[in-house]
Design a protein around this motif. Structure first.
Motif, PDB file in Angstrom:
ATOM      1  N   LEU A   1      42.887  35.811  75.627  1.00  0.00           N
ATOM      2  CA  LEU A   1      42.498  36.404  76.909  1.00  0.00           C
ATOM      3  C   LEU A   1      41.795  37.718  76.590  1.00  0.00           C
ATOM      4  O   LEU A   1      42.217  38.452  75.689  1.00  0.00           O
ATOM      5  CB  LEU A   1      43.745  36.662  77.765  1.00  0.00           C
ATOM      6  CG  LEU A   1      43.614  37.504  79.027  1.00  0.00           C
ATOM      7  CD1 LEU A   1      42.800  36.754  80.068  1.00  0.00           C
ATOM      8  CD2 LEU A   1      44.987  37.846  79.591  1.00  0.00           C
TER       9      LEU A   1
ATOM     10  N   ILE B   1      40.034  41.210  78.524  1.00  0.00           N
ATOM     11  CA  ILE B   1      39.806  41.989  79.742  1.00  0.00           C
ATOM     12  C   ILE B   1      38.977  43.208  79.377  1.00  0.00           C
ATOM     13  O   ILE B   1      39.296  43.923  78.424  1.00  0.00           O
ATOM     14  CB  ILE B   1      41.132  42.419  80.393  1.00  0.00           C
ATOM     15  CG1 ILE B   1      41.935  41.182  80.808  1.00  0.00           C
ATOM     16  CG2 ILE B   1      40.883  43.327  81.589  1.00  0.00           C
ATOM     17  CD1 ILE B   1      43.278  41.483  81.411  1.00  0.00           C
TER      18      ILE B   1
ATOM     19  N   LYS C   1      39.334  32.926  78.200  1.00  0.00           N
ATOM     20  CA  LYS C   1      39.414  33.490  79.549  1.00  0.00           C
ATOM     21  C   LYS C   1      39.019  34.963  79.533  1.00  0.00           C
ATOM     22  O   LYS C   1      39.490  35.748  78.704  1.00  0.00           O
ATOM     23  CB  LYS C   1      40.843  33.350  80.087  1.00  0.00           C
ATOM     24  CG  LYS C   1      40.982  33.666  81.566  1.00  0.00           C
ATOM     25  CD  LYS C   1      40.269  32.644  82.444  1.00  0.00           C
ATOM     26  CE  LYS C   1      40.465  32.928  83.921  1.00  0.00           C
ATOM     27  NZ  LYS C   1      39.670  32.025  84.774  1.00  0.00           N
TER      28      LYS C   1
ATOM     29  N   TYR D   1      38.285  38.497  82.036  1.00  0.00           N
ATOM     30  CA  TYR D   1      38.350  39.217  83.309  1.00  0.00           C
ATOM     31  C   TYR D   1      37.589  40.522  83.159  1.00  0.00           C
ATOM     32  O   TYR D   1      37.676  41.198  82.126  1.00  0.00           O
ATOM     33  CB  TYR D   1      39.798  39.501  83.713  1.00  0.00           C
ATOM     34  CG  TYR D   1      40.576  38.259  84.070  1.00  0.00           C
ATOM     35  CD1 TYR D   1      40.442  37.659  85.315  1.00  0.00           C
ATOM     36  CD2 TYR D   1      41.443  37.687  83.146  1.00  0.00           C
ATOM     37  CE1 TYR D   1      41.161  36.509  85.640  1.00  0.00           C
ATOM     38  CE2 TYR D   1      42.157  36.535  83.452  1.00  0.00           C
ATOM     39  CZ  TYR D   1      42.011  35.955  84.703  1.00  0.00           C
ATOM     40  OH  TYR D   1      42.713  34.813  85.020  1.00  0.00           O
TER      41      TYR D   1
ATOM     42  N   ASP E   1      38.506  35.002  88.081  1.00  0.00           N
ATOM     43  CA  ASP E   1      39.267  33.917  88.698  1.00  0.00           C
ATOM     44  C   ASP E   1      38.343  32.853  89.285  1.00  0.00           C
ATOM     45  O   ASP E   1      38.712  31.684  89.387  1.00  0.00           O
ATOM     46  CB  ASP E   1      40.194  34.468  89.784  1.00  0.00           C
ATOM     47  CG  ASP E   1      41.354  35.268  89.207  1.00  0.00           C
ATOM     48  OD1 ASP E   1      41.935  34.829  88.195  1.00  0.00           O
ATOM     49  OD2 ASP E   1      41.669  36.349  89.749  1.00  0.00           O
TER      50      ASP E   1
ATOM     51  N   LEU F   1      46.629  44.691  84.339  1.00  0.00           N
ATOM     52  CA  LEU F   1      45.970  43.436  84.707  1.00  0.00           C
ATOM     53  C   LEU F   1      46.241  42.374  83.649  1.00  0.00           C
ATOM     54  O   LEU F   1      46.460  41.203  83.979  1.00  0.00           O
ATOM     55  CB  LEU F   1      44.467  43.661  84.867  1.00  0.00           C
ATOM     56  CG  LEU F   1      43.618  42.419  85.115  1.00  0.00           C
ATOM     57  CD1 LEU F   1      44.038  41.709  86.394  1.00  0.00           C
ATOM     58  CD2 LEU F   1      42.131  42.793  85.164  1.00  0.00           C
TER      59      LEU F   1
ATOM     60  N   ARG G   1      48.025  38.725  84.301  1.00  0.00           N
ATOM     61  CA  ARG G   1      47.385  37.451  83.989  1.00  0.00           C
ATOM     62  C   ARG G   1      48.075  36.717  82.845  1.00  0.00           C
ATOM     63  O   ARG G   1      47.531  35.772  82.295  1.00  0.00           O
ATOM     64  CB  ARG G   1      45.901  37.673  83.668  1.00  0.00           C
ATOM     65  CG  ARG G   1      45.060  38.139  84.858  1.00  0.00           C
ATOM     66  CD  ARG G   1      45.091  37.099  85.986  1.00  0.00           C
ATOM     67  NE  ARG G   1      44.136  37.415  87.053  1.00  0.00           N
ATOM     68  CZ  ARG G   1      44.425  38.109  88.145  1.00  0.00           C
ATOM     69  NH1 ARG G   1      45.658  38.574  88.338  1.00  0.00           N
ATOM     70  NH2 ARG G   1      43.501  38.336  89.067  1.00  0.00           N
ATOM     71  N   GLY G   2      49.280  37.172  82.482  1.00  0.00           N
ATOM     72  CA  GLY G   2      50.105  36.400  81.565  1.00  0.00           C
ATOM     73  C   GLY G   2      50.204  36.890  80.139  1.00  0.00           C
ATOM     74  O   GLY G   2      50.852  36.252  79.302  1.00  0.00           O
TER      75      GLY G   2
END
Length: 307
Positions: free
Chosen positions: A32, A34, A116, A118, A134, A177, A181-182
């Motif tokens: 992930l 960000i 992923k 963001y 998202d 954040l 988001r995990g």
């Protein structure tokens, strides 16, 4: 889930690229990503192809940005924009063209990315963080440009009459954040603010930066403290303090920044400190310069805090 969280930092973005290179060389890869502001661009490029070869290409792209002068400004032009009552002083068309050209043709929207991603932007009136990522159909270029719209410098994103700017004005290192988001393992690459370097002569942009950035950085530290206290979450806070005197649009020290980012991350990996928050150094009273006639410095215990 392992997340890379990349802060904003304008022209200091190559520092992040150097740090990312070191992480991938050590087999630490993201599930992930960000990013905020400059971190949005670096995050988008890495998410498009999360491998060591891509990080090397990112380094080359930052060097290319300098050669192509993707941030262009002149004093008369900025003054004219102010006199016209515009909401920005600098054109972002060259930067947008550059960002668009950096992304592969099959990596245009968030749903196209193998990792992923963001990206943050900020609603000016409500001071609320808005999140790209998202919606898989959202444009990556639009997200990066909105997240990088430094207030007053570059044109904001206007949608339905509402104004959105650089996500860093609300959360320049969005680690909360990441948890939302995990993420359970966070590598927070922080183009940090430090007040330890005296400045004698200040230009307008540097003066504004020194006035505003310390206040925004308090929120970064608060977010880090909150996340580090969450059971089951590990955060690696890696601040990089170098090159804080770089001017907006100055890419002349990109190679040195790339090397410094590598050095700082190598140093951290040699002695990792999970869930340790690194606070910027502040001046001791003896280090402070003389003030205007009739004044003397007041340093409270809170102000004197060091790390």
């Amino acid at each position: 889930m392992r997340a890379f969280v990349l802060s904003g930092g304008g022209n200091r973005g190559p520092l992040e690229v150097g740090a990312l290179k070191t992480l991938l060389e050590h087999g630490i890869t993201p599930e992930l990503i960000i990013g905020s502001s400059a971190g949005a661009l670096n995050g988008a490029l890495l998410a498009a192809n999360p491998c060591l070869e891509q990080v090397q290409r990112m380094a080359e792209l930052w060097l290319e940005a300098g050669r192509r002068k993707v941030i262009r400004s002149n004093n008369l032009g900025m003054l004219w924009q102010i006199l016209r009552g515009r909401d920005h002083m600098m054109d972002n068309r060259f930067m947008r063209r550059f960002v668009d050209g950096c992304l592969p043709s099959d990596r245009r929207n968030f749903g196209d990315l193998p990792v992923k991603l963001y990206v943050t932007t900020a609603h000016v009136v409500s001071h609320t963080l808005y999140i790209y990522g998202d919606d898989p159909s959202a444009s990556i270029v639009d997200a990066v440009m909105s997240s990088s719209a430094v207030p007053g410098c570059f044109p904001p994103t206007v949608c339905n009459g509402e104004t959105f700017v650089d996500g860093g004005i609300i959360s320049n290192l969005p680690v909360q954040l990441a948890v939302a988001r995990g993420a359970t393992e966070i590598w927070a690459v922080d183009l940090a603010v430090s007040m330890s370097t005296p400045r004698a002569a200040l230009d307008l942009f540097t003066l504004l930066s020194l006035t505003i950035m310390p206040m925004l950085y308090d929120e970064v530290l608060h977010e880090l403290e909150t996340v580090a206290s969450i059971p089951g979450v590990i955060v690696h806070h890696v601040p990089i303090y170098a090159f804080q005197d770089v001017m907006l649009g100055d890419f002349s020290r990109t190679e040195a920044m790339l090397a410094e980012g590598e050095r700082v991350m190598r140093e951290y990996l040699a002695n990792p400190q999970p869930n340790a928050i690194h606070y910027p150094m502040h001046w001791h009273e003896a280090q402070l310069p003389p003030g205007p006639p009739g004044t003397k410095p007041y340093v409270s215990q809170a102000t004197a805090k060091t790390s």
